[in-house]
Design an enzyme around this catalytic site. Structure first.
Site, PDB file in Angstrom:
ATOM      1  N   TYR A  27      -3.011  -1.080  10.218  1.00  0.00           N
ATOM      2  CA  TYR A  27      -3.013  -1.498   8.809  1.00  0.00           C
ATOM      3  C   TYR A  27      -1.710  -1.084   8.126  1.00  0.00           C
ATOM      4  O   TYR A  27      -1.079  -1.881   7.425  1.00  0.00           O
ATOM      5  CB  TYR A  27      -4.207  -0.871   8.088  1.00  0.00           C
ATOM      6  CG  TYR A  27      -4.176  -1.038   6.589  1.00  0.00           C
ATOM      7  CD1 TYR A  27      -4.601  -2.228   6.000  1.00  0.00           C
ATOM      8  CD2 TYR A  27      -3.732  -0.010   5.752  1.00  0.00           C
ATOM      9  CE1 TYR A  27      -4.579  -2.389   4.624  1.00  0.00           C
ATOM     10  CE2 TYR A  27      -3.709  -0.161   4.376  1.00  0.00           C
ATOM     11  CZ  TYR A  27      -4.134  -1.354   3.813  1.00  0.00           C
ATOM     12  OH  TYR A  27      -4.102  -1.506   2.444  1.00  0.00           O
ATOM     13  N   SER A  33       0.826  -1.209   0.000  1.00  0.00           N
ATOM     14  CA  SER A  33       0.000   0.000   0.000  1.00  0.00           C
ATOM     15  C   SER A  33       0.857   1.253   0.000  1.00  0.00           C
ATOM     16  O   SER A  33       1.953   1.271   0.581  1.00  0.00           O
ATOM     17  CB  SER A  33      -0.912   0.015   1.231  1.00  0.00           C
ATOM     18  OG  SER A  33      -1.605   1.250   1.330  1.00  0.00           O
TER      19      SER A  33
END
Length: 255
Positions: free
Chosen positions: A160, A147
């Site tokens: 996350y 990400s």
């Protein structure tokens, strides 16, 4: 003949979103694609049908990641599915795409939620690779879907972001470890992507705000990420390993 003809690929979380885009793209490129799903067998079957209608080959496999024994269950399902599809044995391309979100600043994250996101996003890929190395052929490819939050501060989803940072470190380490076998290991770093897991993008104001983050001025699509993964899975990327390929349209470059 596609660029991946004769290759076998496994895409975790391949039944929806970015994973679906990746599975369909690898199928169009000629790979036999194992479409992994966690719980939605119907969605995975739909992806298989889409690939087959386009002239490709695919099969679905189910295994819940983040649960005890998840990697072993996944590989058992893969072996059985591959045999049923007449694909022989072995794997050429492993795409670790499956993951879950985990919103919350550090004072808002419960320990159980932290454990869950790490189990799915970091622990599962580690053991999927570990238990899959005997199946992965020399000269193969591992692509980890990470990400863009790993290159900027992202306090609103700290746990996350930590899992994706761990995935980047795993990418670098595996590239060194597996280099002697000719296996390349790279990560792709998407930004915000318009998939069914981001329904809030249906709001025009939210979509415009997110588009403003990207230097290229729009919201990402699953195909944008899938094309980057397909490149890393191809022979064109044979001399690239241990890298984090940003596929966010240049999001937050000015931050």
């Amino acid at each position: 003949m596609g660029t991946l003809a004769g290759k076998t690929a496994l895409v975790t979380g391949g039944s929806r979103g970015i994973g679906r885009g990746i599975a369909e793209r690898l199928g169009r490129d000629g790979a036999l694609v194992a479409v992994h799903y966690g719980s939605n067998a119907a969605a995975a079957a739909e992806v298989v049908t889409t690939i087959e209608r386009a002239g490709g080959r695919a099969f679905a496999i189910g295994a819940e990641l983040g649960a005890p024994g998840d990697a072993a269950a996944l590989w058992a399902a893969f072996d059985a599915g591959l045999a049923a599809a007449g694909g022989g044995t072995g794997l050429d391309i492993l795409v670790n795409n499956a993951g879950i979100g985990a919103p919350g600043r550090i004072h808002e994250v419960a320990e159980a939620d932290w454990d869950k996101v790490f189990a799915v996003n970091a622990k599962a890929p580690f053991f999927v690779v570990q238990q899959g190395l005997g199946r992965l052929r020399d000269g193969g490819r591992i692509v980890n879907v990470s990400s863009g939050v790993t290159r900027v501060a992202f306090p609103s989803a700290v746990s996350y972001a930590m899992t994706k940072g761990a995935l980047n470190t795993l990418t670098l380490t595996l590239a060194e470890e597996l280099g002697p076998r000719g296996i390349t290991v790279n990560a792709v770093l998407p930004g915000v992507v318009a998939t069914d897991i981001n329904p809030w993008l249906d709001d025009p104001a939210a979509r415009a705000r997110v588009a403003g983050y990207a230097a290229l001025g729009r919201v990402g699509e699953a195909s944008d990420v899938a094309d980057a993964v397909a490149f890393l899975a191809s022979d064109d990327a044979r001399w690239i390993t241990g890298q984090n390929l940003d596929a966010s349209g240049g999001s937050n470059l000015g931050v």
